[in-house]
Design a protein around this motif. Structure first.
Motif, PDB file in Angstrom:
ATOM      1  N   ILE A   1      31.465  -4.228   3.564  1.00  0.00           N
ATOM      2  CA  ILE A   1      31.346  -2.779   3.735  1.00  0.00           C
ATOM      3  C   ILE A   1      32.716  -2.156   4.012  1.00  0.00           C
ATOM      4  CG2 ILE A   1      30.391  -0.945   5.219  1.00  0.00           C
ATOM      5  CD1 ILE A   1      27.943  -2.721   5.647  1.00  0.00           C
TER       6      ILE A   1
ATOM      7  N   CYS B   1      20.387   1.790  11.853  1.00  0.00           N
ATOM      8  CA  CYS B   1      20.762   0.483  12.404  1.00  0.00           C
ATOM      9  C   CYS B   1      19.932   0.176  13.652  1.00  0.00           C
ATOM     10  CB  CYS B   1      22.253   0.459  12.733  1.00  0.00           C
ATOM     11  SG  CYS B   1      22.863  -1.172  13.215  1.00  0.00           S
TER      12      CYS B   1
ATOM     13  N   CYS C   1      27.337  -6.979  13.363  1.00  0.00           N
ATOM     14  CA  CYS C   1      26.766  -6.498  12.101  1.00  0.00           C
ATOM     15  C   CYS C   1      26.301  -7.674  11.242  1.00  0.00           C
ATOM     16  CB  CYS C   1      27.829  -5.694  11.357  1.00  0.00           C
ATOM     17  SG  CYS C   1      27.323  -5.165   9.719  1.00  0.00           S
ATOM     18  N   VAL C   2      25.117  -7.526  10.633  1.00  0.00           N
ATOM     19  CA  VAL C   2      24.601  -8.586   9.748  1.00  0.00           C
ATOM     20  C   VAL C   2      24.758  -8.196   8.274  1.00  0.00           C
ATOM     21  CG1 VAL C   2      22.982  -9.517  11.430  1.00  0.00           C
ATOM     22  CG2 VAL C   2      22.249  -7.661   9.932  1.00  0.00           C
ATOM     23  N   TYR C   3      25.416  -7.059   8.015  1.00  0.00           N
ATOM     24  CA  TYR C   3      25.723  -6.618   6.645  1.00  0.00           C
ATOM     25  C   TYR C   3      24.481  -6.441   5.783  1.00  0.00           C
ATOM     26  CZ  TYR C   3      30.251  -7.572   8.418  1.00  0.00           C
ATOM     27  OH  TYR C   3      31.353  -7.550   9.214  1.00  0.00           O
ATOM     28  N   CYS C   4      23.428  -5.923   6.404  1.00  0.00           N
ATOM     29  CA  CYS C   4      22.228  -5.619   5.624  1.00  0.00           C
ATOM     30  C   CYS C   4      22.501  -4.471   4.654  1.00  0.00           C
ATOM     31  CB  CYS C   4      21.078  -5.253   6.554  1.00  0.00           C
ATOM     32  SG  CYS C   4      21.342  -3.690   7.430  1.00  0.00           S
ATOM     33  N   GLY C   5      23.468  -3.614   4.981  1.00  0.00           N
ATOM     34  CA  GLY C   5      23.834  -2.515   4.080  1.00  0.00           C
ATOM     35  C   GLY C   5      22.953  -1.293   4.191  1.00  0.00           C
TER      36      GLY C   5
ATOM     37  N   CYS D   1      22.871   0.986   6.479  1.00  0.00           N
ATOM     38  CA  CYS D   1      23.653   2.170   6.873  1.00  0.00           C
ATOM     39  C   CYS D   1      24.341   2.780   5.655  1.00  0.00           C
ATOM     40  CB  CYS D   1      24.671   1.822   7.955  1.00  0.00           C
ATOM     41  SG  CYS D   1      25.751   0.444   7.521  1.00  0.00           S
TER      42      CYS D   1
HETATM   43  S1  SF4 Z   1      25.137  -3.221   7.820  1.00  0.00           S
HETATM   44 FE1  SF4 Z   1      24.935  -1.262   8.938  1.00  0.00          FE
HETATM   45  S2  SF4 Z   1      22.716  -1.105   9.425  1.00  0.00           S
HETATM   46 FE2  SF4 Z   1      23.123  -3.273   8.880  1.00  0.00          FE
HETATM   47  S3  SF4 Z   1      23.571  -4.299  10.860  1.00  0.00           S
HETATM   48 FE3  SF4 Z   1      25.557  -3.647  10.005  1.00  0.00          FE
HETATM   49  S4  SF4 Z   1      25.952  -1.626  10.927  1.00  0.00           S
HETATM   50 FE4  SF4 Z   1      23.761  -2.062  11.205  1.00  0.00          FE
END
Ligand code: SF4
Ligand code: SF4
Ligand code: SF4
Length: 310
Positions: free
Chosen positions: A141, A158, A191-195, A197
């Motif tokens: 991201i 989030c 952050c788990v980078y689900c995307g 957000c």
């Molecule tokens: S990618 Fe965005 S919504 Fe998902 S965990 Fe990270 S900050 Fe939160």
């Protein structure tokens, strides 16, 4: 549920009791701009771009939070409403980079759309401007907080959809910023980078790094797909340009559960003609890893190899 009757822009309409003016207008195909509103994220009415005029009320009211009432008379584009929206856009643009020509969001940006609709060419005020470094310290991201309009949709999605609350508002006044704890970067957070957000951001403040530079928004077709990697059935989009899959992106909150990183990487491997090289955080730094390790299969493969050797 009972309906109430009201008038919007001179048109008699009927809407369910308890619904908002915005709901009633949208159901009738009447345009009202929104930045912070998302039907899947409880409202905060912070951006105020959706204000409308209600007969008998002294002040303009946010349509996303005001319930319809019997006999209500609403104007969504009165001179006072248009003036208020122009002022909000001028305030935002007074502290916003205007590099639309090269911005990845060009063509899919609410700020750009509303500035066009209301004829706002530039910020109407002069003063201090943000000059944040663009955050690219993670593989997934890009965050450009100079373009953030503080709508809070990323914060709410989030916390409420993803359930992690990795980001929140930090500081006060002009310095207010969306950030992980201690104003760290996303690469230095949980952050788990689900995307998710990125999917809800209405401007170019959050971008999918693997798709940056691969196509203009109007060249990309999005196809909704269900992840088959585990039994959760998360929803996501395949982004196609010229028939080639150039990336995988999270769905909106309305599409159900967000993809986890493992699912997103797995789907990239499955569908993308040019998949990203997976990276996982080891200690404080991201390192390129094998697909087996990224997808959590390394342990299984190691066990099979061990069994074969026995
Ligand atoms: S990618 Fe965005 S919504 Fe998902 S965990 Fe990270 S900050 Fe939160
Ligand atoms: S975020 Fe929108 S308004 Fe800002 S530079 Fe990008 S396209 Fe233009
Ligand atoms: S990063 Fe995007 S979604 Fe988050 S507050 Fe800023 S503009 Fe809104």
């Amino acid at each position: 549920m009972d309906n109430v009757n009201l008038t919007i822009n001179g048109r008699q309409v009927s809407a369910p009791a308890g619904s908002t003016i915005l709901d009633a207008a949208v159901a009738q195909g009447i345009f009202i701009p929104t930045f912070c509103h998302d039907p899947n994220l409880p409202g905060v009415a912070s951006c105020r771009i959706c204000v409308v005029e209600v007969k008998g009320q002294k002040n303009l009211t946010p349509s996303c939070m005001t319930a319809v009432r019997e006999g209500m008379v609403v104007e969504t584009e009165s001179p006072a409403v248009v003036e208020a929206r122009k002022t909000i856009l001028e305030l935002i643009l007074a502290n916003h980079p205007q590099d639309c020509l090269t911005c990845e969001k060009n063509g899919d940006c609410r700020l750009q759309d509303y500035a066009f609709i209301y004829g706002v060419k530039e910020g109407g005020f002069t003063g201090e401007r943000h000059n944040y470094a663009i955050e690219e310290d993670n593989p997934y991201i890009i965050r450009d907080m100079n373009k953030c309009i503080l709508c809070g949709k990323c914060v709410r999605t989030c916390a409420q959809v993803e359930g992690r609350a990795v980001i929140d508002y930090a500081f006060r006044g002009f310095r207010t910023k969306v950030a992980p704890p201690m104003n760290n970067t996303l690469g230095d957070s949980d952050c788990v980078y689900c995307g998710r957000c990125v999917a809800v951001c209405p401007v170019g403040a959050l971008l999918y790094k693997p798709m940056a530079g691969k196509g203009r928004t109007w060249e990309i077709a999005r196809e909704p797909v269900t992840c088959s990697f585990c039994e959760s059935g998360c929803q996501f989009y395949l982004n196609k340009k010229g028939g080639r899959v150039i990336g995988v992106s999270a769905g909106s909150p309305g599409l159900g559960r967000p993809l986890c990183l493992k699912g997103r990487l797995g789907m990239e491997l499955l569908y993308c003609d040019d998949p990203v090289t997976p990276q996982l955080k080891k200690g404080d730094v991201f390192q390129e890893v094998s697909w087996a390790e990224a997808l959590g299969l390394k342990g299984v493969i190691d066990k099979i190899k061990k069994l074969e050797g026995e």
